[in-house]
Scaffold this motif. Structure first.
Motif, PDB file in Angstrom:
ATOM      1  N   THR A 161      32.694   2.302 -21.525  1.00  0.00           N
ATOM      2  CA  THR A 161      31.251   2.050 -21.282  1.00  0.00           C
ATOM      3  C   THR A 161      30.456   1.774 -22.439  1.00  0.00           C
ATOM      4  N   LYS A 195      26.494   2.338 -22.702  1.00  0.00           N
ATOM      5  CA  LYS A 195      24.945   2.363 -22.253  1.00  0.00           C
ATOM      6  C   LYS A 195      23.989   1.952 -23.523  1.00  0.00           C
ATOM      7  N   ASP A 212      29.588   6.164 -27.074  1.00  0.00           N
ATOM      8  CA  ASP A 212      30.443   5.101 -26.123  1.00  0.00           C
ATOM      9  C   ASP A 212      31.071   4.228 -27.415  1.00  0.00           C
ATOM     10  N   VAL A 264      25.614  -0.315 -17.037  1.00  0.00           N
ATOM     11  CA  VAL A 264      24.838  -0.338 -15.738  1.00  0.00           C
ATOM     12  C   VAL A 264      23.204  -0.523 -16.338  1.00  0.00           C
ATOM     13  N   LEU A 310      17.840   5.598 -12.566  1.00  0.00           N
ATOM     14  CA  LEU A 310      19.141   5.697 -12.239  1.00  0.00           C
ATOM     15  C   LEU A 310      19.487   7.169 -12.418  1.00  0.00           C
ATOM     16  N   GLN A 321      22.776  10.380 -12.675  1.00  0.00           N
ATOM     17  CA  GLN A 321      23.962  10.413 -13.095  1.00  0.00           C
ATOM     18  C   GLN A 321      25.102  10.139 -11.885  1.00  0.00           C
ATOM     19  N   ALA A 324      24.863  10.856 -23.504  1.00  0.00           N
ATOM     20  CA  ALA A 324      23.882   9.548 -23.967  1.00  0.00           C
ATOM     21  C   ALA A 324      22.770  10.188 -24.894  1.00  0.00           C
ATOM     22  N   ASP A 327      19.022  10.577 -22.530  1.00  0.00           N
ATOM     23  CA  ASP A 327      18.869  11.632 -21.622  1.00  0.00           C
ATOM     24  C   ASP A 327      19.566  12.928 -21.935  1.00  0.00           C
ATOM     25  N   ASN A 340      25.039  14.574 -20.323  1.00  0.00           N
ATOM     26  CA  ASN A 340      26.411  15.198 -20.601  1.00  0.00           C
ATOM     27  C   ASN A 340      27.036  15.484 -19.193  1.00  0.00           C
ATOM     28  N   GLN A 341      26.846  14.627 -18.143  1.00  0.00           N
ATOM     29  CA  GLN A 341      27.458  14.635 -16.912  1.00  0.00           C
ATOM     30  C   GLN A 341      28.316  13.543 -16.424  1.00  0.00           C
ATOM     31  N   VAL A 342      28.027  12.291 -16.746  1.00  0.00           N
ATOM     32  CA  VAL A 342      28.692  11.114 -16.047  1.00  0.00           C
ATOM     33  C   VAL A 342      30.155  11.208 -15.802  1.00  0.00           C
ATOM     34  N   SER A 380      17.618   7.288  -6.335  1.00  0.00           N
ATOM     35  CA  SER A 380      17.909   8.345  -7.423  1.00  0.00           C
ATOM     36  C   SER A 380      17.600   9.778  -6.785  1.00  0.00           C
ATOM     37  N   ILE A 417      17.046  12.258  -8.784  1.00  0.00           N
ATOM     38  CA  ILE A 417      16.547  12.997  -9.705  1.00  0.00           C
ATOM     39  C   ILE A 417      15.172  12.115 -10.013  1.00  0.00           C
TER      40      ILE A 417
HETATM   41  C1  LIG Z   1      12.136   6.742 -19.611  1.00  0.00           C
HETATM   42  C2  LIG Z   1      13.269   7.166 -18.669  1.00  0.00           C
HETATM   43  C3  LIG Z   1      12.955   7.537 -17.485  1.00  0.00           C
HETATM   44  C4  LIG Z   1      13.967   7.791 -16.461  1.00  0.00           C
HETATM   45  N1  LIG Z   1      13.521   8.012 -15.180  1.00  0.00           N
HETATM   46  C5  LIG Z   1      14.353   8.393 -14.428  1.00  0.00           C
HETATM   47  C6  LIG Z   1      14.086   8.577 -12.963  1.00  0.00           C
HETATM   48  O1  LIG Z   1      12.898   8.687 -12.470  1.00  0.00           O
HETATM   49  N2  LIG Z   1      15.274   9.079 -12.160  1.00  0.00           N
HETATM   50  C7  LIG Z   1      16.367   9.231 -12.626  1.00  0.00           C
HETATM   51  O2  LIG Z   1      17.215   9.443 -11.867  1.00  0.00           O
HETATM   52  N3  LIG Z   1      16.797   8.837 -13.965  1.00  0.00           N
HETATM   53  C8  LIG Z   1      15.774   8.524 -14.666  1.00  0.00           C
HETATM   54  N4  LIG Z   1      16.253   8.186 -16.041  1.00  0.00           N
HETATM   55  C9  LIG Z   1      17.623   8.402 -16.634  1.00  0.00           C
HETATM   56  C10 LIG Z   1      18.848   7.453 -16.312  1.00  0.00           C
HETATM   57  O3  LIG Z   1      18.141   6.233 -16.272  1.00  0.00           O
HETATM   58  C11 LIG Z   1      19.896   8.076 -17.168  1.00  0.00           C
HETATM   59  O4  LIG Z   1      20.225   7.091 -18.039  1.00  0.00           O
HETATM   60  C12 LIG Z   1      20.869   8.248 -16.060  1.00  0.00           C
HETATM   61  O5  LIG Z   1      20.761   9.151 -15.083  1.00  0.00           O
HETATM   62  C13 LIG Z   1      22.400   8.373 -16.950  1.00  0.00           C
HETATM   63  O6  LIG Z   1      22.374   9.711 -17.355  1.00  0.00           O
HETATM   64  P1  LIG Z   1      22.652   9.938 -18.976  1.00  0.00           P
HETATM   65  O7  LIG Z   1      22.614   8.748 -19.633  1.00  0.00           O
HETATM   66  O8  LIG Z   1      22.104  11.281 -19.319  1.00  0.00           O
HETATM   67  O9  LIG Z   1      24.195  10.372 -18.577  1.00  0.00           O
HETATM   68  P2  LIG Z   1      25.229  11.344 -19.581  1.00  0.00           P
HETATM   69  O10 LIG Z   1      26.029  11.981 -18.611  1.00  0.00           O
HETATM   70  O11 LIG Z   1      24.626  11.940 -20.786  1.00  0.00           O
HETATM   71  O12 LIG Z   1      26.006  10.174 -20.276  1.00  0.00           O
HETATM   72  C14 LIG Z   1      27.483  10.226 -20.471  1.00  0.00           C
HETATM   73  C15 LIG Z   1      28.286   8.958 -20.591  1.00  0.00           C
HETATM   74  O13 LIG Z   1      28.169   8.251 -19.177  1.00  0.00           O
HETATM   75  C16 LIG Z   1      28.218   6.939 -19.454  1.00  0.00           C
HETATM   76  N5  LIG Z   1      26.902   6.161 -18.947  1.00  0.00           N
HETATM   77  C17 LIG Z   1      25.844   6.662 -18.644  1.00  0.00           C
HETATM   78  N6  LIG Z   1      24.866   5.872 -18.352  1.00  0.00           N
HETATM   79  C18 LIG Z   1      25.355   4.765 -18.537  1.00  0.00           C
HETATM   80  C19 LIG Z   1      25.007   3.305 -18.099  1.00  0.00           C
HETATM   81  N7  LIG Z   1      23.949   3.066 -17.887  1.00  0.00           N
HETATM   82  N8  LIG Z   1      26.107   2.326 -18.428  1.00  0.00           N
HETATM   83  C20 LIG Z   1      27.047   2.557 -18.484  1.00  0.00           C
HETATM   84  N9  LIG Z   1      27.770   3.972 -18.692  1.00  0.00           N
HETATM   85  C21 LIG Z   1      26.862   4.909 -18.663  1.00  0.00           C
HETATM   86  C22 LIG Z   1      28.399   6.688 -20.914  1.00  0.00           C
HETATM   87  O14 LIG Z   1      29.756   6.727 -21.046  1.00  0.00           O
HETATM   88  C23 LIG Z   1      27.535   7.890 -21.446  1.00  0.00           C
HETATM   89  O15 LIG Z   1      27.928   8.092 -22.896  1.00  0.00           O
HETATM   90  C24 LIG Z   1      15.220   7.814 -17.127  1.00  0.00           C
HETATM   91  C25 LIG Z   1      15.471   7.455 -18.285  1.00  0.00           C
HETATM   92  C26 LIG Z   1      14.676   7.324 -19.061  1.00  0.00           C
HETATM   93  C27 LIG Z   1      15.015   6.893 -20.510  1.00  0.00           C
END
Ligand SMILES: Cc1cc2nc3c(=O)[nH]c(=O)nc-3n(C[C@@H](O)[C@H](O)[C@H](O)COP(=O)(O)OP(=O)(O)OC[C@H]3O[C@@H](n4cnc5c(N)ncnc54)[C@H](O)[C@@H]3O)c2cc1C
Ligand SMILES: Cc1cc2nc3c(=O)[nH]c(=O)nc-3n(C[C@H](O)[C@H](O)[C@H](O)COP(=O)(O)OP(=O)(O)OC[C@H]3O[C@@H](n4cnc5c(N)ncnc54)[C@H](O)[C@@H]3O)c2cc1C
Lengths: 322, 268
Positions: free
Chosen positions: B8, B10, B41, B65, B94, B96, B121, B124, B127-129, B232, B234
């Motif tokens: 991935t 991100k 990543d 994504v 988006l 998780q 990432a 955020d 540590n879940q995806v 979403s 969350i």
């Molecule tokens: C300003 C802001 C506002 C937000 N508002 C909301 C909201 O209102 N509602 C909501 O649900 N979420 C919101 N989000 C969070 C959302 O965009 C997260 O990025 C998403 O939920 C993924 O979570 P994480 O990156 O913490 O995953 P983690 O579990 O920390 O990521 C672990 C791994 O998952 C994979 N991964 C994660 N995201 C992606 C991606 N996009 N493409 C490819 N691989 C990926 C990567 O391998 C990454 O290393 C917001 C984020 C921001 C920065």
């Protein structure tokens, strides 16, 4: 009525991890707002003894799931068993301590329950029920977000430094159950290389002495001061990357989070990723030869000095002050 | 035996960015922010490339994504050596579960032998995806994968993969960073790995790699085309900065420091 389930981390020796008591407090804070019951689940080869310990801490029911396939606390087998009991007791909230094991298994339990999850929660806010929200750090703690989970079941891991350890509070009930065995287990722990240390555990120590790249890998004076203070030893990422100290000692955004009474940082510049893991400490001392180092912005007491000169002096002065 | 690995990319703020919450308290100020591939990543892409090199070739498919901006991160992975890029086009929040849902569908299409994600990432910090994805696929999971040798070691210099596949590719052995030490975990393939910092030191993309990556096609999907619900679960209702620690003082010498620790802070 919304029940809360805390998933207890089973350790190879069957002992209770203090982090579990922090997670139980998070569970109590939710129950106080939602009016449900607090349950816990112990999953191990022999869950009984640990369940008996956990029941002393104000938990209404501790579910003791004993099974041979739970010999190791691995996500492939813990997730189905944890989800099974969560469903059985109609838990609305399922959580664990934000330890490495908790971080590993909790999202997999959430996935099974089709539940959204908040990681590393710092607090429980809002009044009750649908209004209940969690605070959690983002961007290495530069931002605190308040989040609302929209699924029927909601999962979390609790940051241990933010919830005091639960005290003993009347014995609950232990209920044994037999977790269904999965078709096959997918993971097997084949070895564990323990970081052996006579010092207190990093996340439980009252005093932590940490060294950074400024030590150039020479931790003699860090170790000696730690021993004089009865402290644990920590490190920055730079130190662990270089292989100077075990990875297990890394403090920060992507390592351990500590909040001791006294944190001494020597030869650490103070990157936000490091600060994220120690800024909750009661008193922070920084020793750095660069007066402009960002670590001084979070230090209560800063000393601009060469650590190789300052640390032996500090050790002697601490000894004399005893 | 050639191997196919899904990774991935991100898009996240550069780790040195200064993050500022906007006045409305519902997002961050975009001014002056630089974006990069999530460092974890990037480590995943590197490990996949090393495994492919060791096992006589194969494919590395990279997925991201987000909005069209994520093409930058996909091209970064292509420049490092990934063979194919997949973009899930989505604007807006988006969670998780959505990300894991999209990745699951891509995996069902691409049928890789394994997948390597980041452990978290750095925006955020959830540590879940990876764990959600492993559960929904019914795969084994090796989170926080690391190695015993340091990033300064010979094994690292020779770009040896830290993840060990058995000769028949039926099992994978990973060293994991757990509390109290390093665990060796044997996983049945297919396996979902999430990377920790010490797994490897990612390579720099070569100039020819960067040039070639510019013209590579990027396959496009949307959550809808994959059959994943884009609501979403969350909601972030508030963002704020934590209270700053109260300003401290500089002490002139050890005697003054010990005096403060004894009489003022009362910690020794
Ligand atoms: C300003 C802001 C506002 C937000 N508002 C909301 C909201 O209102 N509602 C909501 O649900 N979420 C919101 N989000 C969070 C959302 O965009 C997260 O990025 C998403 O939920 C993924 O979570 P994480 O990156 O913490 O995953 P983690 O579990 O920390 O990521 C672990 C791994 O998952 C994979 N991964 C994660 N995201 C992606 C991606 N996009 N493409 C490819 N691989 C990926 C990567 O391998 C990454 O290393 C917001 C984020 C921001 C920065
Ligand atoms: C994804 C990601 C995650 C990260 N996670 C973490 C994390 O969890 N924890 C973490 O710590 N870092 C983390 N980092 C790394 C972080 O950004 C810094 O690079 C790191 O903390 C620097 O370590 P340091 O302070 O030891 O080294 P440096 O920044 O090199 O600082 C060394 C300091 O020592 C001082 N010094 C040198 N010699 C002496 C002497 N003789 N006496 C006194 N002072 C001296 C110097 O003035 C300097 O301030 C992460 C980075 C990324 C990209």
């Amino acid at each position: 009525m919304s029940n809360v389930l805390i998933v207890v981390e089973a350790q190879p020796d069957g002992s209770l991890r203090k982090a579990t008591l922090n997670a139980i407090t998070a569970g109590k804070q939710i129950v106080a707002k939602t009016g449900g019951e607090l349950h816990a689940v112990v999953l191990a080869k022999d869950a009984g003894a640990l369940a008996n310990t956990v029941k002393e801490y104000g938990v209404k029911v501790v579910h003791a799931g004993s099974a041979a396939h739970l010999t190791n606390f691995t996500a492939d087998v813990v997730a189905p068993a944890g989800a099974e009991i969560a469903t059985a007791i109609k838990a609305e909230f399922v959580g664990a301590a934000a330890t490495q094991a908790g971080r590993d298994v909790m999202p997999r339990i959430a996935a099974r329950l089709k539940a959204a999850m908040a990681s590393e929660i710092l607090g429980v806010v809002g009044s009750s029920g649908a209004d209940l929200q969690f605070t959690r750090p983002m961007w290495a703690g530069a931002v605190i977000a308040t989040v609302k989970l929209g699924t029927a079941i909601k999962c979390f891991t609790a940051r241990t430094t933010e919830f005091p350890m639960a005290e003993k509070a009347g014995a609950g009930e232990v209920k044994a159950f037999a977790p269904a065995a999965p078709a096959k287990s997918l993971q097997k722990v084949v070895a564990f290389k323990e970081v052996k240390s006579a010092r207190p555990a990093l996340t439980e120590a009252k005093v932590v002495v940490s060294g950074g790249r400024g030590t150039k890998g020479d931790f003699k004076e860090i170790d000696a001061l730690a021993d004089e203070l009865g402290a644990a030893v920590g490190a920055s990422r730079a130190v662990c990357d270089a292989g100077w100290q075990p990875n297990d000692l890394q403090i920060g955004q992507t390592g351990k989070v500590v909040a001791p009474q006294l944190y001494i940082a020597a030869g650490i510049s103070g990157a936000i990723q490091h600060i994220a893991g120690m800024k909750g400490s009661k008193t922070i001392v920084a020793i750095n030869k660069d007066a402009e180092a960002p670590i001084f912005q979070v230090a209560d007491y800063g000393l601009v000095a060469d650590l190789f000169k300052a640390l032996p002096e500090l050790r002697a002065a601490v000894k004399a002050a005893k | 035996m050639p191997i196919k690995i899904l990774v991935t990319a991100k898009r996240v703020e550069d780790y040195e960015s200064k993050i500022k919450v906007n006045p409305a308290g519902n997002g961050i100020l975009p001014d002056g922010l630089k974006y990069k591939i999530n460092p974890f990543d990037e480590i995943g892409v590197e490990e996949a490339l090393r495994l492919v090199a060791k096992h006589g070739g194969g494919e590395v498919v990279v997925v991201s994504v987000g909005t069209k901006d994520v093409h930058e991160q996909l091209r970064h992975a292509l420049a490092m050596g990934a063979t194919k890029a997949v973009w899930v086009n989505h604007t807006g929040p988006l969670d998780q579960m959505m990300i894991a849902g999209c990745l699951q569908k891509i995996i069902e299409k691409e049928k890789p032998d394994m997948a390597i994600l980041g452990k978290q990432a750095i925006d955020d910090d959830q540590n879940q995806v990876g764990q959600y994805l492993a559960e929904w696929l019914g795969w084994s999971q090796a989170t926080f994968a690391s190695k015993e040798e340091s990033l300064e070691s010979e094994a690292e210099k020779s770009k040896t993969p830290a993840l060990k596949l058995s000769a028949d590719m039926k099992s994978l052995t990973a060293i994991r960073e757990v509390d109290g030490g390093l665990e060796t975990l044997e996983c049945t393939m297919p396996c979902l790995v999430t990377t920790d910092l010490r797994l490897n030191q990612p390579r720099y993309a070569s100039l020819p790699g960067i040039m070639k990556a510019k013209s590579k096609p990027i396959e496009e999907h949307t959550p809808a085309s994959l059959g994943v619900s884009a609501t979403s679960n969350i909601t972030i209702t508030k963002m704020e900065h934590p209270p700053a620690r109260k300003a401290g003082i500089k002490v002139p010498d050890i005697a003054a420091l010990v005096d403060k620790l004894k009489t003022e802070a009362k910690v020794i």
